[in-house]
Structures are given as structure tokens and as C-alpha cells.
Design a protein around this motif. Structure first.
Motif, mmCIF file in Angstrom:
data_model
loop_
_atom_site.group_PDB
_atom_site.id
_atom_site.type_symbol
_atom_site.label_atom_id
_atom_site.label_comp_id
_atom_site.label_asym_id
_atom_site.label_seq_id
_atom_site.Cartn_x
_atom_site.Cartn_y
_atom_site.Cartn_z
ATOM 1 N N ALA A 283 11.006 0.049 25.344
ATOM 2 C CA ALA A 283 11.600 1.039 24.440
ATOM 3 C C ALA A 283 13.085 1.226 24.723
ATOM 4 O O ALA A 283 13.558 1.019 25.844
ATOM 5 C CB ALA A 283 10.862 2.365 24.588
ATOM 6 N N SER A 284 13.821 1.660 23.702
ATOM 7 C CA SER A 284 15.247 1.916 23.890
ATOM 8 C C SER A 284 15.513 3.301 24.452
ATOM 9 O O SER A 284 16.611 3.588 24.923
ATOM 10 C CB SER A 284 15.999 1.732 22.565
ATOM 11 O OG SER A 284 15.449 2.527 21.541
ATOM 12 N N GLY A 285 14.519 4.179 24.433
ATOM 13 C CA GLY A 285 14.678 5.521 24.981
ATOM 14 C C GLY A 285 13.364 6.057 25.491
ATOM 15 O O GLY A 285 12.322 5.407 25.396
ATOM 16 N N ARG A 286 13.411 7.269 26.009
ATOM 17 C CA ARG A 286 12.222 7.888 26.560
ATOM 18 C C ARG A 286 12.206 9.359 26.193
ATOM 19 O O ARG A 286 13.257 10.010 26.159
ATOM 20 C CB ARG A 286 12.191 7.716 28.080
ATOM 21 C CG ARG A 286 10.883 8.165 28.733
ATOM 22 C CD ARG A 286 10.874 7.823 30.214
ATOM 23 N NE ARG A 286 9.600 8.177 30.846
ATOM 24 C CZ ARG A 286 9.325 8.005 32.117
ATOM 25 N NH1 ARG A 286 10.238 7.474 32.926
ATOM 26 N NH2 ARG A 286 8.149 8.348 32.620
ATOM 27 N N ASP B 114 18.016 9.037 25.141
ATOM 28 C CA ASP B 114 18.171 9.422 23.737
ATOM 29 C C ASP B 114 19.036 8.380 23.036
ATOM 30 O O ASP B 114 20.246 8.541 22.903
ATOM 31 C CB ASP B 114 18.810 10.804 23.632
ATOM 32 C CG ASP B 114 18.754 11.347 22.209
ATOM 33 O OD1 ASP B 114 18.137 10.691 21.354
ATOM 34 O OD2 ASP B 114 19.320 12.426 21.955
ATOM 35 N N PRO B 115 18.418 7.278 22.571
ATOM 36 C CA PRO B 115 19.191 6.141 22.066
ATOM 37 C C PRO B 115 19.608 6.233 20.610
ATOM 38 O O PRO B 115 20.230 5.323 20.094
ATOM 39 C CB PRO B 115 18.209 4.976 22.243
ATOM 40 C CG PRO B 115 16.876 5.617 21.975
ATOM 41 C CD PRO B 115 16.980 7.005 22.575
ATOM 42 N N GLY C 214 14.484 -0.171 15.295
ATOM 43 C CA GLY C 214 15.871 -0.003 15.707
ATOM 44 C C GLY C 214 16.036 1.003 16.823
ATOM 45 O O GLY C 214 16.904 0.853 17.696
ATOM 46 N N THR C 215 15.238 2.055 16.791
ATOM 47 C CA THR C 215 15.246 3.084 17.835
ATOM 48 C C THR C 215 13.812 3.352 18.245
ATOM 49 O O THR C 215 12.940 3.515 17.382
ATOM 50 C CB THR C 215 15.886 4.390 17.328
ATOM 51 O OG1 THR C 215 17.197 4.116 16.820
ATOM 52 C CG2 THR C 215 15.978 5.420 18.442
ATOM 53 N N SER C 216 13.540 3.388 19.536
ATOM 54 C CA SER C 216 12.160 3.579 19.967
ATOM 55 C C SER C 216 12.108 4.422 21.227
ATOM 56 O O SER C 216 13.034 4.411 22.049
ATOM 57 C CB SER C 216 11.473 2.233 20.204
ATOM 58 O OG SER C 216 12.166 1.470 21.178
ATOM 59 N N TYR C 217 10.998 5.146 21.358
ATOM 60 C CA TYR C 217 10.811 6.042 22.498
ATOM 61 C C TYR C 217 9.473 5.783 23.158
ATOM 62 O O TYR C 217 8.431 5.786 22.491
ATOM 63 C CB TYR C 217 10.864 7.508 22.048
ATOM 64 C CG TYR C 217 12.221 7.957 21.566
ATOM 65 C CD1 TYR C 217 13.117 8.581 22.429
ATOM 66 C CD2 TYR C 217 12.604 7.754 20.237
ATOM 67 C CE1 TYR C 217 14.368 8.992 21.988
ATOM 68 C CE2 TYR C 217 13.850 8.162 19.782
ATOM 69 C CZ TYR C 217 14.725 8.784 20.660
ATOM 70 O OH TYR C 217 15.970 9.190 20.217
ATOM 71 N N ALA C 218 9.512 5.601 24.468
ATOM 72 C CA ALA C 218 8.293 5.583 25.274
ATOM 73 C C ALA C 218 8.003 7.008 25.702
ATOM 74 O O ALA C 218 8.919 7.769 26.038
ATOM 75 C CB ALA C 218 8.472 4.697 26.499
ATOM 76 N N GLU D 149 16.393 1.315 10.509
ATOM 77 C CA GLU D 149 16.162 2.641 9.928
ATOM 78 C C GLU D 149 14.832 3.249 10.374
ATOM 79 O O GLU D 149 14.407 4.268 9.847
ATOM 80 C CB GLU D 149 16.191 2.546 8.398
ATOM 81 C CG GLU D 149 17.536 2.106 7.852
ATOM 82 C CD GLU D 149 17.500 1.803 6.365
ATOM 83 O OE1 GLU D 149 18.296 2.413 5.619
ATOM 84 O OE2 GLU D 149 16.677 0.956 5.951
ATOM 85 N N VAL D 150 14.200 2.612 11.366
ATOM 86 C CA VAL D 150 12.892 3.059 11.855
ATOM 87 C C VAL D 150 13.016 3.620 13.266
ATOM 88 O O VAL D 150 13.680 3.037 14.131
ATOM 89 C CB VAL D 150 11.879 1.896 11.852
ATOM 90 C CG1 VAL D 150 10.541 2.341 12.450
ATOM 91 C CG2 VAL D 150 11.680 1.377 10.424
ATOM 92 N N VAL D 151 12.373 4.764 13.498
ATOM 93 C CA VAL D 151 12.247 5.348 14.829
ATOM 94 C C VAL D 151 10.764 5.296 15.194
ATOM 95 O O VAL D 151 9.914 5.782 14.437
ATOM 96 C CB VAL D 151 12.741 6.807 14.867
ATOM 97 C CG1 VAL D 151 12.555 7.397 16.265
ATOM 98 C CG2 VAL D 151 14.206 6.894 14.443
ATOM 99 N N ALA D 152 10.428 4.679 16.328
ATOM 100 C CA ALA D 152 9.031 4.473 16.708
ATOM 101 C C ALA D 152 8.717 5.109 18.051
ATOM 102 O O ALA D 152 9.588 5.233 18.920
ATOM 103 C CB ALA D 152 8.714 2.981 16.747
#
Length: 286
Positions: free
Chosen positions: A259-262, A6-7, A243-247, A225-228
Motif C-alpha cells: 500500500a502507498s499509505g496506512r 497519508d499518501p 492510485g492511492t491505497s491504505y493498509a 482516481e481510485v482510493v483503496a
């Protein structure tokens, strides 16, 4: 300090959510769960824009057209087209693949991987070679060699090419991707989103990330400011840029590494789970 799963920094106020569709927002049966529909609507009610960013062509966006709120724009064909879903899938921006470049890629892959078959995704629909797996969703497609499909009488008079697709029956998906990038990566951007050896070829520099960056710049939105969200190699650039990303829990290993998070997998509403956490934090700050 944020965790690996949870980044999202506690101080971050996202302005845009960018999500892939297949294997990410959509469940395996191509449905959008009620939980996900509610999460997307709540995000836009909170002032967070939502962009669908997909390899799908505009004509295959009916799976989410009922769940579009706000501006209704989507990025399709891996960044080659920006589509207005409120206007029935009208193309508002095209970043095409030059036909001569597409022909260079065809020649390079025929030499490097004999047995490759091709399809050409135009702004008006898809057409493919006789050996290419047929698209049952597109029964009106022209069947001919890639050279004929890409031919135009005079330069610039043909319908824009959004992407070239290349399929191989024997190579592994990742092996075919690596081979193609070595043989033709200097001509175009090459990626994949299918579990089979099916590659997607776009104009050099065209990707989900580069088109999303252009759309964000027009809105004064920074990458921070983007979450992907994404699950396959065609999402890697976007997840690296945001800036923040989730696989997703079902993601390709290279996507998880980028990705910076999962989050949990698509069938467990992994995108909705993160959006709900974001909105809970916003409520606590209010």
C-alpha cells in the motif's frame, strides 16, 4: 510531498473508493460503525462512488446491504462476481474458474500438500469435502469429493464455479500459499484472506484488482482516481493498482508493504478516518 501514512495528493479528486470488508470496513464483530456509515454516505453525497470489494460470496453481503447507496454494485468472491446489492445479490457479471482447471489445481495440491481438503464455491452456493471445515452458514451444502463436486456431464452445462477453496490443518497460512503458488500457480490465481491455512483459487488473472479495473474502465475512471483499502493478501493486487491505497493498522505485513499509505485498524474505523480527511480537503477546495 505526501507522507508515508497519508499518501493522498492535495490535488487529487477521488472518483471511487474501493474497500475490502472483513478486517477493513467491518469491525471484528462484523458490524459497521455509525461513523463508517456516515462517512460512506457523505462520500457518495460528494459524488464519490463506493465499491465493496470482498472475498465473500454474494449471499454473505447482508452485513453491508443496509449501507448501500448509489449504484449498489459490489465485487465478490475475489473478483469472480459483480453483484447488484439493490437487486438482492443478483450476479451481473461472472468470471468463473473452469472446472477442468479446478481439477488440475486439486490434483496438484493433493500431490504437493497431502491432507488438503477442498470446497467448491458455485454461483448458487458452496459444497465441500467430508474433511473440509463445515460452513454453518450454508447448511444445505452437498458433501462429496472435489472430483465429484466438479464433475459435469457435458462441458459448460454445470453451474459456474466462482472459486475453489483449499484447507490444510498443519501448514502455516503463508507457507501453504507459497507452496500452492509453486505447485499450481500456472493454472489459476491463488490467494488467501483467512488467518488459517485456507486458500482461495480463482481463474487465472481473476482478482479484486482486475475486476475493479474493468468496472472502472466502464465508468471512465482511471486508477489514479481510485482510493483503496485492505488488510490481507487477497487485497495486494488491488492496493498496488489503485492510485492511492491504505493498509489497515491490523494488516498483513505484505499488505502494508504494497500500500502507498496506512490508516488505523478496522476497530478504530480506519476507512472512515481517511474518508473524512478526503472530504475535508474537498470542502476546503470548494
Amino acid at each position: 510531498m505526501t507522507s508515508a501514512t497519508d499518501p493522498l495528493p492535495q490535488s487529487t479528486m477521488p472518483r471511487l473508493i474501493a474497500t475490502d470488508l472483513d478486517g477493513t470496513l467491518l469491525r471484528d464483530d462484523k458490524s459497521v460503525s455509525d461513523r463508517t456509515v456516515a462517512a460512506l454516505a457523505a462520500a457518495e453525497d460528494a459524488g464519490i462512488e463506493v465499491f465493496f470489494v470482498t472475498g465473500r460470496p454474494a449471499r454473505w453481503m447482508d452485513v453491508v446491504s443496509e449501507h448501500v447507496h448509489g449504484h449498489g454494485l459490489a465485487i465478490c468472491a475475489n473478483g469472480a462476481a459483480v453483484v447488484d446489492l439493490h437487486a438482492g445479490g443478483e450476479l451481473v457479471q461472472v468470471r468463473d474458474l473452469a472446472r477442468l482447471t479446478a481439477l488440475d489445481v486439486v490434483r496438484a495440491l493433493r500431490d504437493a500438500a497431502p491432507g488438503t481438503s477442498f470446497a467448491v464455491e458455485l454461483a448458487t452456493g458452496i459444497h465441500y469435502e467430508p474433511a473440509y471445515p463445515p460452513f454453518h452458514l450454508d447448511p444445505g451444502a452437498t458433501v462429496a469429493t472435489a472430483e465429484k463436486l466438479l464433475h459435469e456431464g457435458r462441458p459448460g452445462e454445470g453451474t459456474p464455479v466462482l472459486k475453489l477453496l483449499a484447507h490444510h490443518t498443519d501448514l502455516t497460512p503463508d507457507g501453504f500459499l507459497a507452496l500452492a503458488r509453486t505447485a499450481a500457480g500456472g493454472h489459476a490465481s491463488i490467494t488467501r484472506s483467512s488467518p488459517t491455512a485456507l486458500l482461495e483459487v480463482s481463474g487465472l488473472g481473476v482478482s479484486k484488482a482486475s475486476t475493479l479495473a474493468l468496472c472502472c474502465a466502464e465508468r471512465g475512471i482511471s486508477a489514479d482516481e481510485v482510493v483503496a483499502f485492505g488488510d490481507m493478501p487477497n487485497d495486494i493486487e488491488m492496493l498496488s493498482w489503485a492510485g492511492t491505497s491504505y493498509a489497515m493498522g491490523n494488516a498483513h505485513p505484505d499488505v502494508t508493504a504494497a500500500a502507498s499509505g496506512r490508516t488505523v485498524d478496522n476497530n478504530e474505523d480506519g476507512v472512515a478516518a481517511v474518508i473524512e480527511r478526503i472530504l475535508t480537503r474537498l470542502d476546503r477546495r470548494a
